[in-house]
Design an enzyme around this catalytic site. Sequence first.
Site, PDB file in Angstrom:
ATOM      1  N   TYR A 180      -1.191  -1.315  10.641  1.00 25.31           N
ATOM      2  CA  TYR A 180      -1.445  -1.615   9.229  1.00 25.31           C
ATOM      3  C   TYR A 180      -0.316  -1.058   8.354  1.00 25.31           C
ATOM      4  O   TYR A 180       0.255  -1.772   7.519  1.00 25.31           O
ATOM      5  CB  TYR A 180      -2.788  -1.030   8.788  1.00 25.31           C
ATOM      6  CG  TYR A 180      -3.024  -1.179   7.301  1.00 25.31           C
ATOM      7  CD1 TYR A 180      -3.275  -2.433   6.747  1.00 25.31           C
ATOM      8  CD2 TYR A 180      -2.966  -0.081   6.439  1.00 25.31           C
ATOM      9  CE1 TYR A 180      -3.474  -2.588   5.373  1.00 25.31           C
ATOM     10  CE2 TYR A 180      -3.162  -0.226   5.068  1.00 25.31           C
ATOM     11  CZ  TYR A 180      -3.412  -1.484   4.546  1.00 25.31           C
ATOM     12  OH  TYR A 180      -3.590  -1.636   3.188  1.00 25.31           O
TER      13      TYR A 180
ATOM     14  N   SER B  79       0.866  -1.191   0.000  1.00 22.05           N
ATOM     15  CA  SER B  79       0.000   0.000   0.000  1.00 22.05           C
ATOM     16  C   SER B  79       0.896   1.232   0.000  1.00 22.05           C
ATOM     17  O   SER B  79       2.034   1.174   0.503  1.00 22.05           O
ATOM     18  CB  SER B  79      -0.853   0.006   1.277  1.00 22.05           C
ATOM     19  OG  SER B  79      -1.489   1.248   1.450  1.00 22.05           O
TER      20      SER B  79
HETATM   21  N1  LIG Z   1      -8.752  -0.697  -0.755  1.00 22.42           N
HETATM   22  C1  LIG Z   1      -7.744   0.106  -0.477  1.00 22.42           C
HETATM   23  O1  LIG Z   1      -7.912   1.341  -0.331  1.00 22.42           O
HETATM   24  C2  LIG Z   1      -6.342  -0.454  -0.412  1.00 22.42           C
HETATM   25  C3  LIG Z   1      -5.270   0.459  -0.516  1.00 22.42           C
HETATM   26  C4  LIG Z   1      -3.980  -0.044  -0.452  1.00 22.42           C
HETATM   27  C5  LIG Z   1      -3.765  -1.399  -0.302  1.00 22.42           C
HETATM   28  N2  LIG Z   1      -4.815  -2.269  -0.196  1.00 22.42           N
HETATM   29  C6  LIG Z   1      -4.522  -3.696  -0.018  1.00 22.42           C
HETATM   30  O2  LIG Z   1      -5.126  -4.430  -1.053  1.00 22.42           O
HETATM   31  C7  LIG Z   1      -5.314  -5.772  -0.633  1.00 22.42           C
HETATM   32  C8  LIG Z   1      -6.709  -6.222  -1.027  1.00 22.42           C
HETATM   33  O3  LIG Z   1      -7.660  -5.472  -0.291  1.00 22.42           O
HETATM   34  P1  LIG Z   1      -9.004  -4.908  -0.947  1.00 22.42           P
HETATM   35  O4  LIG Z   1      -8.900  -3.436  -0.976  1.00 22.42           O
HETATM   36  O5  LIG Z   1      -9.315  -5.623  -2.188  1.00 22.42           O
HETATM   37  O6  LIG Z   1     -10.032  -5.233   0.250  1.00 22.42           O
HETATM   38  P2  LIG Z   1     -11.233  -6.272   0.344  1.00 22.42           P
HETATM   39  O7  LIG Z   1     -12.235  -6.004  -0.710  1.00 22.42           O
HETATM   40  O8  LIG Z   1     -11.635  -6.200   1.783  1.00 22.42           O
HETATM   41  O9  LIG Z   1     -10.550  -7.681   0.038  1.00 22.42           O
HETATM   42  C9  LIG Z   1      -9.756  -8.350   0.969  1.00 22.42           C
HETATM   43  C10 LIG Z   1      -9.634  -9.803   0.531  1.00 22.42           C
HETATM   44  O10 LIG Z   1      -8.832 -10.491   1.516  1.00 22.42           O
HETATM   45  C11 LIG Z   1      -9.569 -11.597   2.012  1.00 22.42           C
HETATM   46  N3  LIG Z   1      -9.269 -11.823   3.407  1.00 22.42           N
HETATM   47  C12 LIG Z   1      -9.475 -10.974   4.438  1.00 22.42           C
HETATM   48  N4  LIG Z   1      -9.125 -11.542   5.595  1.00 22.42           N
HETATM   49  C13 LIG Z   1      -8.687 -12.790   5.279  1.00 22.42           C
HETATM   50  C14 LIG Z   1      -8.208 -13.878   6.048  1.00 22.42           C
HETATM   51  N5  LIG Z   1      -8.123 -13.798   7.374  1.00 22.42           N
HETATM   52  N6  LIG Z   1      -7.828 -15.019   5.411  1.00 22.42           N
HETATM   53  C15 LIG Z   1      -7.942 -15.107   4.057  1.00 22.42           C
HETATM   54  N7  LIG Z   1      -8.396 -14.118   3.284  1.00 22.42           N
HETATM   55  C16 LIG Z   1      -8.769 -12.979   3.887  1.00 22.42           C
HETATM   56  C17 LIG Z   1     -11.044 -11.202   1.825  1.00 22.42           C
HETATM   57  O11 LIG Z   1     -11.884 -12.327   1.703  1.00 22.42           O
HETATM   58  P3  LIG Z   1     -12.745 -12.979   2.900  1.00 22.42           P
HETATM   59  O12 LIG Z   1     -13.369 -11.852   3.650  1.00 22.42           O
HETATM   60  O13 LIG Z   1     -13.675 -13.877   2.168  1.00 22.42           O
HETATM   61  O14 LIG Z   1     -11.753 -13.744   3.708  1.00 22.42           O
HETATM   62  C18 LIG Z   1     -10.976 -10.494   0.479  1.00 22.42           C
HETATM   63  O15 LIG Z   1     -10.989 -11.430  -0.561  1.00 22.42           O
HETATM   64  C19 LIG Z   1      -5.061  -5.785   0.874  1.00 22.42           C
HETATM   65  O16 LIG Z   1      -3.784  -6.341   1.131  1.00 22.42           O
HETATM   66  C20 LIG Z   1      -5.081  -4.312   1.250  1.00 22.42           C
HETATM   67  O17 LIG Z   1      -4.270  -4.043   2.372  1.00 22.42           O
HETATM   68  C21 LIG Z   1      -6.114  -1.822  -0.262  1.00 22.42           C
END
Ligand SMILES: NC(=O)c1ccc[n+]([C@@H]2O[C@H](COP(=O)([O-])OP(=O)(O)OC[C@H]3O[C@@H](n4cnc5c(N)ncnc54)[C@H](OP(=O)(O)O)[C@@H]3O)[C@@H](O)[C@H]2O)c1
Length: 263
Positions: free
Chosen positions: A155, A142
């Site tokens: 985080y 991130s």
């Molecule tokens: N959205 C943002 O603004 C942003 C910005 C920078 C970086 N990121 C990074 O991008 C990545 C993806 O996040 P996203 O934004 O796509 O959020 P998201 O829509 O909440 O997706 C998170 C994914 O991780 C899975 N997950 C969560 N907890 C888990 C666990 N304990 N075991 C296995 N799987 C798990 C969730 O599935 P389940 O709930 O089904 O387990 C979901 O598929 C993350 O690493 C996040 O830190 C996001």
Amino acid sequence: MKTFKNKTILITGASSGIGEAMVYQLRDPSVKLLLVARSEDKLQAMVEALERQGVWAQAYPCDLAQPGAAETLFRRLTDDGYRVDVLINNAGFGKYGRFDQISLTDTLEMLRLNIENLVALTHLCIPHMLERGDAGILNVASTAGFQGIPYMAVYAATKSFVISFSEALHAEYADRGITVTCLCPGPTATAFQERAGMPVEGVRRFMESAEKVAIAGLRALLRGEVVHVSGASNAVVARLSQLTPRRVRLAVTRQLLGPHDDT
Ligand SMILES: NC(=O)c1ccc[n+]([C@@H]2O[C@H](COP(=O)([O-])OP(=O)(O)OC[C@H]3O[C@@H](n4cnc5c(N)ncnc54)[C@H](OP(=O)(O)O)[C@@H]3O)[C@@H](O)[C@H]2O)c1
């Protein structure tokens, strides 16, 4: 690594947001997609939809915030006969709030999901990758990982770890047939903010779509980039923050992110 064709691709966090968008970008009759997340029903529905489109996929429901989860998952994959060519370490979550007000349970789960099991899966997959060559690892960090972020202290620190870890592995494996790339998204429209309990009013209009971020990350891996910041404005902000004195950038971030009632 120049192509995803004919690869076995493991994607964590495949059930929503950036991971789900990557799955749809990777649809191809020549690949095998191994989908990991906790939501079994969602993964199964994705597998069925992919199969109807002639794409090979298998669901591996798994809670990667549990100790030892990566080893158990890897054993299941190996017993099913899979050898991972491309590992996409995307699953992750954040929690917003003052450090002492975020539960220790959430804090330790963040460390296990965002760091411990990411490292473990990488460690377990690399030996097969070295044997087969032409492999890739895409770690999703991130822009929060470029500095300390008040009210998202743990985080942001987990994402700093992922950036540093990925950079080092990139150098170790670049001439051994494994490309390691770190994707750093800025604010992205997914379920992330809701799970984090973050205020989003001011940020929503700067958010990128999960699809854009997914495309940028997958391209960066094929190009062999070390660290890729998705979105031009995020890249500028990330660069400027590096040039800003630490004290100033912390004060600005605290002002931007601090809860109104924090005393
Ligand atoms: N959205 C943002 O603004 C942003 C910005 C920078 C970086 N990121 C990074 O991008 C990545 C993806 O996040 P996203 O934004 O796509 O959020 P998201 O829509 O909440 O997706 C998170 C994914 O991780 C899975 N997950 C969560 N907890 C888990 C666990 N304990 N075991 C296995 N799987 C798990 C969730 O599935 P389940 O709930 O089904 O387990 C979901 O598929 C993350 O690493 C996040 O830190 C996001």
